[in-house]
Design a protein around this motif. Structure first.
Motif, PDB file in Angstrom:
ATOM      1  N   ASP A 125      12.445   4.056  -0.770  1.00 35.29           N
ATOM      2  CA  ASP A 125      12.729   2.903   0.092  1.00 35.29           C
ATOM      3  C   ASP A 125      12.346   3.197   1.542  1.00 35.29           C
ATOM      4  N   TRP A 126      12.685   4.380   1.999  1.00 35.80           N
ATOM      5  CA  TRP A 126      12.404   4.758   3.382  1.00 35.80           C
ATOM      6  C   TRP A 126      10.894   4.795   3.637  1.00 35.80           C
ATOM      7  N   GLU A 127      10.143   5.318   2.668  1.00 32.14           N
ATOM      8  CA  GLU A 127       8.693   5.401   2.835  1.00 32.14           C
ATOM      9  C   GLU A 127       8.048   4.024   2.783  1.00 32.14           C
ATOM     10  N   ILE A 128       8.521   3.150   1.883  1.00 32.39           N
ATOM     11  CA  ILE A 128       7.971   1.793   1.806  1.00 32.39           C
ATOM     12  C   ILE A 128       8.196   1.056   3.119  1.00 32.39           C
ATOM     13  N   GLU A 129       9.352   1.245   3.721  1.00 28.12           N
ATOM     14  CA  GLU A 129       9.702   0.490   4.928  1.00 28.12           C
ATOM     15  C   GLU A 129       9.104   1.095   6.193  1.00 28.12           C
ATOM     16  N   THR A 130       9.100   2.419   6.307  1.00 29.68           N
ATOM     17  CA  THR A 130       8.694   3.057   7.566  1.00 29.68           C
ATOM     18  C   THR A 130       7.334   3.742   7.493  1.00 29.68           C
ATOM     19  N   GLU A 156       0.836  -1.211   0.000  1.00 28.24           N
ATOM     20  CA  GLU A 156       0.000   0.000   0.000  1.00 28.24           C
ATOM     21  C   GLU A 156       0.865   1.253   0.000  1.00 28.24           C
ATOM     22  N   ARG A 157       1.957   1.216   0.775  1.00 34.20           N
ATOM     23  CA  ARG A 157       2.861   2.370   0.796  1.00 34.20           C
ATOM     24  C   ARG A 157       3.538   2.568  -0.558  1.00 34.20           C
ATOM     25  N   ALA A 158       3.939   1.453  -1.186  1.00 38.65           N
ATOM     26  CA  ALA A 158       4.595   1.543  -2.491  1.00 38.65           C
ATOM     27  C   ALA A 158       3.659   2.162  -3.518  1.00 38.65           C
ATOM     28  N   LYS A 159       2.391   1.798  -3.448  1.00 40.72           N
ATOM     29  CA  LYS A 159       1.403   2.353  -4.388  1.00 40.72           C
ATOM     30  C   LYS A 159       1.133   3.819  -4.091  1.00 40.72           C
ATOM     31  N   ALA A 160       1.075   4.148  -2.814  1.00 38.95           N
ATOM     32  CA  ALA A 160       0.738   5.519  -2.427  1.00 38.95           C
ATOM     33  C   ALA A 160       1.871   6.503  -2.660  1.00 38.95           C
ATOM     34  N   MET A 161       3.106   6.018  -2.718  1.00 39.75           N
ATOM     35  CA  MET A 161       4.245   6.938  -2.808  1.00 39.75           C
ATOM     36  C   MET A 161       4.416   7.517  -4.204  1.00 39.75           C
ATOM     37  N   TRP A 162       3.843   6.858  -5.226  1.00 40.23           N
ATOM     38  CA  TRP A 162       4.163   7.265  -6.597  1.00 40.23           C
ATOM     39  C   TRP A 162       3.658   8.655  -6.990  1.00 40.23           C
ATOM     40  N   PRO A 163       2.484   9.106  -6.529  1.00 36.14           N
ATOM     41  CA  PRO A 163       2.101  10.492  -6.873  1.00 36.14           C
ATOM     42  C   PRO A 163       3.126  11.521  -6.395  1.00 36.14           C
ATOM     43  N   SER A 164       3.614  11.362  -5.159  1.00 41.14           N
ATOM     44  CA  SER A 164       4.599  12.321  -4.654  1.00 41.14           C
ATOM     45  C   SER A 164       5.941  12.147  -5.361  1.00 41.14           C
ATOM     46  N   THR A 165       6.284  10.879  -5.706  1.00 41.30           N
ATOM     47  CA  THR A 165       7.531  10.644  -6.431  1.00 41.30           C
ATOM     48  C   THR A 165       7.476  11.273  -7.813  1.00 41.30           C
ATOM     49  N   ALA A 166       6.337  11.116  -8.490  1.00 39.14           N
ATOM     50  CA  ALA A 166       6.167  11.734  -9.811  1.00 39.14           C
ATOM     51  C   ALA A 166       6.279  13.252  -9.719  1.00 39.14           C
ATOM     52  N   SER A 167       5.748  13.797  -8.638  1.00 39.47           N
ATOM     53  CA  SER A 167       5.842  15.248  -8.443  1.00 39.47           C
ATOM     54  C   SER A 167       7.293  15.676  -8.267  1.00 39.47           C
ATOM     55  N   ARG A 168       8.075  14.879  -7.519  1.00 38.84           N
ATOM     56  CA  ARG A 168       9.491  15.201  -7.335  1.00 38.84           C
ATOM     57  C   ARG A 168      10.249  15.129  -8.654  1.00 38.84           C
ATOM     58  N   LEU A 169       9.926  14.105  -9.451  1.00 39.16           N
ATOM     59  CA  LEU A 169      10.594  13.962 -10.746  1.00 39.16           C
ATOM     60  C   LEU A 169      10.260  15.140 -11.655  1.00 39.16           C
ATOM     61  N   ASN A 170       9.001  15.569 -11.653  1.00 42.61           N
ATOM     62  CA  ASN A 170       8.600  16.716 -12.474  1.00 42.61           C
ATOM     63  C   ASN A 170       9.294  17.991 -12.004  1.00 42.61           C
ATOM     64  N   LYS A 171       9.433  18.123 -10.686  1.00 44.72           N
ATOM     65  CA  LYS A 171      10.135  19.289 -10.151  1.00 44.72           C
ATOM     66  C   LYS A 171      11.600  19.256 -10.555  1.00 44.72           C
ATOM     67  N   LYS A 186       7.040   6.707   6.535  1.00 44.80           N
ATOM     68  CA  LYS A 186       7.313   8.128   6.727  1.00 44.80           C
ATOM     69  C   LYS A 186       7.940   8.714   5.471  1.00 44.80           C
ATOM     70  N   ARG A 187       7.465   9.862   5.090  1.00 45.80           N
ATOM     71  CA  ARG A 187       7.919  10.507   3.850  1.00 45.80           C
ATOM     72  C   ARG A 187       9.023  11.509   4.147  1.00 45.80           C
ATOM     73  N   ILE A 188      10.084  11.415   3.367  1.00 48.50           N
ATOM     74  CA  ILE A 188      11.160  12.398   3.469  1.00 48.50           C
ATOM     75  C   ILE A 188      11.237  13.136   2.139  1.00 48.50           C
ATOM     76  N   PHE A 189      11.663  14.367   2.196  1.00 49.37           N
ATOM     77  CA  PHE A 189      11.637  15.218   1.010  1.00 49.37           C
ATOM     78  C   PHE A 189      13.051  15.685   0.680  1.00 49.37           C
TER      79      PHE A 189
END
Length: 486
Positions: free
Chosen positions: A279-284, A69-84, A286-289
């Motif tokens: 990796d950190w978000e999938i495991e814990t 669930e975390r792996a699926k949920a992280m992709w919108p924020s990851t895509a945003s980071r990549l776009n930035k 918690k989101r880091i930026f």
């Protein structure tokens, strides 16, 4: 009463066959390589109960519900980071060499990001020089240090790394350390986790081994990356675990482990930082930026420096990308292909690509250790040698220790280094990381390292290989049967 027991017996038999039929259907419905499916079916039919337990434990890629669930949920924020990140157009490469272009195009389309340029890149071929450079960088760190390793084993110079990391945390540097539970078993049984946490380091035991959850998550899915990030600008990765080879697996009888690590400065640290954040978000949870790259860190004279693409593989990342990348690299070869790996159990597609390269005139060399710490892999890998030799591939057996370096060099221009072994586990299962470098200067440096490996190896003679004992052939075929699981 007899009728009752008869009914019970028939129900048990019916349930037994229903279970086998259900697992069989589950195997057939999964899209996987035919040899892998056939191997699992044979195990289940020959040893039904053992086979069913083994399949439910290791046959499918269970990340676990929460991690999935975390792996699926992280992709919108990851895509945003990549776009930035893409807004800093100055750091991205726009031109590639002909041999590298297909692979970089593949990575761009599948990961959504081009290779980044302007990076300073240094190769370390010994553990001592790697650890001394790392201790120096940790000592100079001012903001953050992020680490992930498969194995951290106390002893030797590793204890100095631990001390420098704790000293950095005490002076206010934000330190995170993520270690694989199975690989770093000795670390988590030592006093270091509590010492580090008291110093202020966030220590995480990744993919914790728990026999009570064996059917809920695949236990042999491991965090196999080796990464260090310092101040979001300096990055390390390669094949080396956090171990001192003078103290590591001395009873294995294969000699000291030989590794290759890369130290990088520049924008590539930002892309590696995004992988670490995932990796950190999938495991814990918690989101880091990671901060965006400062374009001023790249002087104009370095803009055409080393161009690097980072490939991250594992659950939650683009499926089969590392396998596709290796196939693309092999098929791009026109003159020379050199590969080194400690564990050689390739897929049928990769084996075919390597043999085809040799048959069309490419000088193909594969360097593997003569001795191996895995008996199963040692014998399974030998099952591929005859086909490779018949195609004209040069197989070098390294005699200077356990060659643990994972490297690919194509036509002296395109280089791949990182944590990926040429086996099923790295290609399809574990969390891995690979650097793709398009640069003939770096290719020349890597070629020197590989030539040194070859100088310390013996070339396998095809005629002598055919004379090996029958029982060797028998063991090779026996362990080859288990190759889809290795």
């Amino acid at each position: 009463m007899t009728t009752f027991y008869t009914v019970i017996d028939w129900l048990m038999v019916f349930g037994y066959w229903l279970l086998i039929a259900g697992v069989t259907l589950r195997i057939l419905m999964k899209r996987r390589a035919v040899p892998s499916s056939m191997a699992w079916l044979l195990v289940i039919y020959i040893l039904p109960l053992v086979g069913i337990v083994a399949y439910l434990s290791f046959g499918e890629l269970h990340l676990g519900r929460r991690r999935a669930e975390r792996a699926k949920a992280m992709w919108p924020s990851t895509a945003s980071r990549l776009n930035k990140l893409k807004e800093s157009r100055r750091i991205f490469a726009t031109e590639y060499s002909p041999v590298a272009r297909p692979l970089f195009q593949l990575c761009d389309r599948r990961q959504g990001i081009d290779g980044v340029k302007g990076n300073q890149l240094q190769l370390f071929t010994t553990t001592d020089e790697t650890l001394k450079a790392l201790i120096r960088d940790i000592g100079l760190a001012r903001h953050n240090i992020d680490m992930v390793f498969y194995i951290w084993q106390p002893g030797g110079l590793i204890d100095q790394v631990a001390e420098s990391l704790m000293a950095a945390a005490r002076r206010g540097v934000h330190c995170r350390l993520m270690l694989d539970s199975a690989g770093s078993l000795q670390f988590f049984r030592s006093s270091y986790p509590s010492m580090m946490r008291r110093a202020g380091i966030k220590v995480v035991e990744a993919l914790k081994v728990n026999l009570l959850r064996v059917f809920l998550r695949r236990m042999d899915l491991r965090q196999h990356r080796k990464v260090v990030l310092v101040d979001n600008y300096i990055a390390y990765t390669g094949s080396m675990n956090m171990v001192d080879p003078r103290y590591f697996k001395q009873d294995a009888g294969v000699g000291q482990w030989i590794d290759l690590m890369a130290r990088m400065e520049g924008p590539v640290a930002t892309t590696i930082g995004i992988v670490y954040a995932c990796d950190w978000e999938i495991e814990t949870g918690k989101r880091i930026f990671p901060p965006p790259p400062d374009v001023n860190i790249m002087p104009c004279e370095q803009e055409s420096g080393h161009t690097i693409q980072v490939i991250a593989s594992g659950p939650g990342f683009p499926e089969e990308l590392i396998h596709q990348a290796l196939l693309t690299a092999v098929y791009s070869a026109r003159e020379q292909l050199i590969m080194s790996t400690p564990y050689f159990v390739p897929s049928d597609d990769l084996l075919h690509a390597i043999c085809t390269a040799a048959l069309r005139g490419v000088k193909v060399s594969i360097i593997v250790p003569r001795g191996n710490d895995s008996t199963m892999v040692r014998w399974a890998s030998r099952a591929f040698f005859s086909e490779l030799l018949e195609a004209g591939v040069n197989i070098y057996q390294f005699t200077g220790g356990l060659l643990h370096t994972k490297s690919v060099l194509v036509d002296g221009q395109l280089s791949l280094i990182g944590t990926v072994n040429l086996d099923m586990r790295s290609l399809w299962l574990n969390f891995e990381i690979t650097l793709v470098i398009d640069d003939d200067g770096f290719g020349s440096d890597l070629a020197c390292v590989q030539e040194d490996y070859i100088a310390r190896s013996t070339l396998l003679n095809a005629k002598e290989w055919q004379k090996r004992p029958f029982w060797h052939r028998l063991l090779e075929r026996l362990f080859y049967f288990f190759s889809p699981f290795l």
